[in-house]
Design an enzyme around this catalytic site. Sequence first.
Site, short mmCIF file in Angstrom:
data_model
loop_
_atom_site.label_atom_id
_atom_site.label_comp_id
_atom_site.label_asym_id
_atom_site.label_seq_id
_atom_site.Cartn_x
_atom_site.Cartn_y
_atom_site.Cartn_z
N CYS A 113 -16.21 2.43 0.71
CA CYS A 113 -15.28 1.23 0.84
C CYS A 113 -14.66 1.11 2.29
O CYS A 113 -14.15 0.09 2.85
CB CYS A 113 -13.92 1.41 -0.38
SG CYS A 113 -13.55 2.87 0.18
N ASP A 123 -17.25 7.54 -2.03
CA ASP A 123 -15.86 7.45 -1.32
C ASP A 123 -15.45 8.72 -0.09
O ASP A 123 -16.10 9.32 -1.09
CB ASP A 123 -14.30 6.50 -1.84
CG ASP A 123 -13.05 6.47 -1.32
OD1 ASP A 123 -13.48 6.52 -0.41
OD2 ASP A 123 -12.84 6.00 -1.90
N ARG A 131 -14.00 -8.32 1.88
CA ARG A 131 -12.20 -7.96 1.11
C ARG A 131 -11.71 -9.98 1.47
O ARG A 131 -10.94 -10.19 1.34
CB ARG A 131 -11.41 -7.03 2.54
CG ARG A 131 -12.54 -5.66 2.38
CD ARG A 131 -12.15 -5.35 -0.04
NE ARG A 131 -10.63 -4.92 0.00
CZ ARG A 131 -8.99 -4.40 0.81
NH1 ARG A 131 -9.75 -3.33 1.60
NH2 ARG A 131 -8.28 -4.22 0.94
N HIS A 168 -7.16 0.88 -6.58
CA HIS A 168 -7.32 -0.46 -5.42
C HIS A 168 -8.15 -1.37 -5.47
O HIS A 168 -9.21 -1.49 -5.54
CB HIS A 168 -8.53 0.80 -4.55
CG HIS A 168 -8.29 0.21 -2.96
ND1 HIS A 168 -7.72 -0.73 -2.02
CD2 HIS A 168 -9.29 0.68 -1.55
CE1 HIS A 168 -7.99 -1.03 -1.34
NE2 HIS A 168 -8.62 -0.14 -0.94
N GLN A 209 -10.20 -3.91 -3.31
CA GLN A 209 -11.36 -3.12 -2.70
C GLN A 209 -12.89 -3.60 -3.70
O GLN A 209 -14.26 -4.18 -3.86
CB GLN A 209 -11.20 -1.54 -2.35
CG GLN A 209 -13.14 -1.11 -2.49
CD GLN A 209 -13.13 -2.05 -1.30
OE1 GLN A 209 -12.04 -1.30 0.21
NE2 GLN A 209 -14.20 -2.27 -0.29
N ARG A 220 1.49 -1.18 -0.49
CA ARG A 220 -0.15 0.09 0.05
C ARG A 220 0.87 1.75 0.03
O ARG A 220 1.77 1.91 0.94
CB ARG A 220 -0.91 0.18 1.13
CG ARG A 220 -1.68 1.02 1.29
CD ARG A 220 -2.61 1.71 2.43
NE ARG A 220 -4.10 0.70 1.72
CZ ARG A 220 -5.31 0.32 2.64
NH1 ARG A 220 -5.35 1.81 3.70
NH2 ARG A 220 -6.21 -0.23 1.72
N1 NVA Z 1 -10.06 6.66 -1.41
C1 NVA Z 1 -9.71 6.29 -0.13
C2 NVA Z 1 -9.42 5.00 -0.21
C3 NVA Z 1 -9.38 4.42 1.43
C4 NVA Z 1 -9.26 2.83 1.29
C5 NVA Z 1 -7.72 7.05 0.18
O1 NVA Z 1 -7.07 6.59 -0.63
O2 NVA Z 1 -7.69 7.59 1.26
N1 CP Z 2 -11.54 -0.19 2.47
C1 CP Z 2 -9.90 0.11 2.78
O1 CP Z 2 -8.87 -0.43 2.63
O2 CP Z 2 -10.14 -0.03 3.73
P1 CP Z 2 -8.47 -0.25 4.71
O3 CP Z 2 -8.09 1.76 4.91
O4 CP Z 2 -8.90 0.58 6.82
O5 CP Z 2 -7.59 -0.50 4.77
#
Ligand code: NVA
Ligand code: CP
Length: 308
Positions: free
Chosen positions: A263, A221, A291, A132, A135, A105
């Site tokens: 998500c 989101d 997930r 992502h 997800q 990540r």
């Molecule tokens: N779009 C959000 C998703 C978090 C799971 C982010 O990248 O922060």
């Molecule tokens: N939806 C998701 O990826 O959640 P986290 O940021 O908690 O991993």
Amino acid sequence: MQPVKHFLQLKDLAPDELDYLFERTRAIKSKFKSYQQYWPLQDRSLVMIFEKHSTRTRLSFEAGMNQLGGSAIYMHTRDSQLGRGESVEDAAKVISRMCDMVMIRTFEQDMIERFSQHSRVPVINGLTNEYHPCQILADIFTFVEKRGSIKGKTVAWIGDSNNVCNTWLQAAELLDFNMYVSTPPGFEVETDRAGVHGTAHFESFADPMQAVRGADLVTTDVWTSMGFESESENVERLKAFENWQVDAAMMGAASGDSLFMHCLPAHRGEEVAAEVIDGPQSVVWDEAENRLHTQKALMEFLVLGRVN
Ligand code: NVA
Ligand code: CP
């Protein structure tokens, strides 16, 4: 030697591979629900490299790997040598000699692309600024569980054209459904960044109420994704998004049995009203649980290939 299969964006999987993963997810979830031990990845290990926060992604990968008989190792770039300037290429060469899979990540997609080019083992995108994909595996599996095939259906995306939105757009091309997207002016989809070929599977709407009309699924989101926080200090960004909150009126304009997904984490009162996310059309808790199951199927596939 067979080339290593990575999962850096959704379209790294072909439609038939996605169907296979959903079929495996069903079998793996059913074993989990009936407490059947299933250890296809016994003695295998996953290294998880995080450069951003996480609850669901870390937990689902770590628990999932344990449940498959393997183990997971958590690393944060902050306290590894990656955080002190060791090159991504060198790190990939070393880390991939010590484990069977790597999940990352991070910020730029380019980092995981470079890592994968020097990795001996599969690399999984656990979220980048651009995509992502894990997800969307869970989201589509959840839709299929509740409503059957997503082919030909309409998904409305309301809000920021971010990593999750980009991945939905790839899914629409792969699985042949429609995306109706409404973003505030200045936050529109960039097709190149989304990695989609054109607009055959999506339509943009200036008015979010038009985008949700008749949709089978409404999803949104956060208004500000991780890594873009400095933009939200800008009051103008919050102001720009204020009409892009999914509320009861929007859900009312969607199809009668429309589902709501997010998500998570969510900001009630910003991108979604509490009455929607905590209401009867919301499937966010099943979505989050899935997930775990979809990623177990993904890890099994990346390490072992097709098992049936
Ligand atoms: N779009 C959000 C998703 C978090 C799971 C982010 O990248 O922060
Ligand atoms: N939806 C998701 O990826 O959640 P986290 O940021 O908690 O991993």
